[in-house]
Design a protein around this motif. Sequence first.
Motif, PDB file in Angstrom:
ATOM      1  N   GLU A 145      28.639  42.747  29.673  1.00 33.67           N
ATOM      2  CA  GLU A 145      29.845  43.523  29.380  1.00 33.67           C
ATOM      3  C   GLU A 145      30.377  44.281  30.584  1.00 33.67           C
ATOM      4  O   GLU A 145      31.541  44.701  30.605  1.00 33.67           O
ATOM      5  CB  GLU A 145      29.556  44.504  28.241  1.00 33.67           C
TER       6      GLU A 145
ATOM      7  N   HIS B 118      35.656  40.661  33.379  1.00 34.12           N
ATOM      8  CA  HIS B 118      36.489  41.225  32.313  1.00 34.12           C
ATOM      9  C   HIS B 118      37.787  41.797  32.865  1.00 34.12           C
ATOM     10  O   HIS B 118      38.748  41.983  32.118  1.00 34.12           O
ATOM     11  CB  HIS B 118      35.723  42.319  31.567  1.00 34.12           C
TER      12      HIS B 118
ATOM     13  N   SER C 123      40.739  38.805  32.117  1.00 37.16           N
ATOM     14  CA  SER C 123      40.676  39.615  30.892  1.00 37.16           C
ATOM     15  C   SER C 123      41.098  38.855  29.638  1.00 37.16           C
ATOM     16  O   SER C 123      40.855  39.325  28.517  1.00 37.16           O
ATOM     17  CB  SER C 123      41.549  40.864  31.051  1.00 37.16           C
TER      18      SER C 123
ATOM     19  N   ASP D 214      38.726  38.370  26.606  1.00 36.24           N
ATOM     20  CA  ASP D 214      38.514  39.382  25.581  1.00 36.24           C
ATOM     21  C   ASP D 214      39.633  39.401  24.554  1.00 36.24           C
ATOM     22  O   ASP D 214      39.738  40.343  23.758  1.00 36.24           O
ATOM     23  CB  ASP D 214      38.377  40.759  26.230  1.00 36.24           C
TER      24      ASP D 214
ATOM     25  N   LYS E 242      45.028  44.427  28.931  1.00 38.36           N
ATOM     26  CA  LYS E 242      43.587  44.379  28.700  1.00 38.36           C
ATOM     27  C   LYS E 242      42.821  44.520  30.003  1.00 38.36           C
ATOM     28  O   LYS E 242      41.762  45.158  30.051  1.00 38.36           O
ATOM     29  CB  LYS E 242      43.221  43.059  28.012  1.00 38.36           C
TER      30      LYS E 242
ATOM     31  N   ASN F 213      40.001  47.289  30.661  1.00 40.94           N
ATOM     32  CA  ASN F 213      38.645  46.943  31.094  1.00 40.94           C
ATOM     33  C   ASN F 213      38.292  47.606  32.424  1.00 40.94           C
ATOM     34  O   ASN F 213      37.150  48.025  32.641  1.00 40.94           O
ATOM     35  CB  ASN F 213      38.498  45.430  31.207  1.00 40.94           C
TER      36      ASN F 213
END
Length: 411
Positions: free
Chosen positions: A43, A48, A52, A55, A70, A74
């Motif tokens: 995570e 991320h 992104s 996700d 996002k 993140n």
Amino acid sequence: MSTLRIRPFHAVHPTTSDATRVASVPYDVINREEAKAIGQANEDSFIHVVRSEIDLPNECSPYDNSVYSKAKENYNRLREVGALVKDKEPSLYLYRQCMGDHHQVGLVACCHVDDYNNNIIRKHEKTRQVKEDDRTNHVLGINANSGPVFLTYRGTDEIDAIIDEEMNKRPLFHFVADDDVMHTGWRVENQDALLKACKAINLAYVADGHHRSASAARAAVQLQEKNPKHEGDEEYNWFLTVLFPSNQLHVLPYNRVVFDLNGNTPENLLAKLSEIGTIERTDADAPNSSGSCCLYLGKESGWFKFDFKDIDTSDPIASLDVDLLQQRILTPLLGIGDPRSDTRIDFVGGIRGTKELEKRVDEGNAAVAFSMYHTTIEQLLDVADANLIMPPKSTWFEPKLRSGLFVHDLS
């Protein structure tokens, strides 16, 4: 003569203990499924941020505005949990990569977008609009450069000596990634001396990261337009780079496979090749010098070595092996048009080796494979100095720069 502007910056980076967990592969070397697998396993991976969309629902376009929102979310999360921290003082940094016997050490710093626009930072590739748009939206979305542009320059003994001394000090991070590449970073202590030595750098060249550099310049324009008090030295005018001396770089070939022989039999193709150059059977699966290539037609035929004739060495493009292959073999004999869009050709990075070429032909996924000699750094510099554009897929640089080790906030 103008010199390249190099500036220290307030780096956002992982804590020493978090570097191996946070650092990720660049956004453009894996597909969505591979990125998602990395993200699900960790995570705190910077994947991320740079990818992104992993996700968001699978049906969400990677270019949707929600992807960039996002990414910001993140990025902020990694800052909030302390996986990423921001230095209070602006600094220069060093980034060393070791892959087997190869070592390269780059200077991590910010360069000015005007130097990019005014060709002090030179290019050798065309960019694709969709990728430029994507990375521009990503920069604006997170208000930061999430990945460095890989620049090269003609090194000097003075710069090398200062960097060598700095590497004797305590590193900022040190780890071996899952691909066995070792990554080590330092914060430069003798900053004034290094900046003074770097005034000898008149030109830099984009080795890898043409879309990232073009996007940084585009993002700067948009932020300038929103700032009525713009003066030219604001943080958004600078973008994240790693500068490596050209004599340290490791360039691998970019090999080719073609899916059919354009109506030729293997025997016909070999006969046609013998009319335009010298071809002979070989036990080698790769050429050992420029001006030739090796081709594979299957287990029964094995490998052949082909030597090009009458090469115009005064022309920086026409003398490239990848252009010789395209102009003399791929287009006239195999009917491959624009290699950027022709669906009958594929490109295989040299990191995969020639066994990957053999596999594709032997399994029937390609009819012929071409193993190339790598484009040299001097050829790349010559093309850029002539303000020319290399053919697509001319160079493959290894090792790749990890994302998340250094981030540059634009404000």
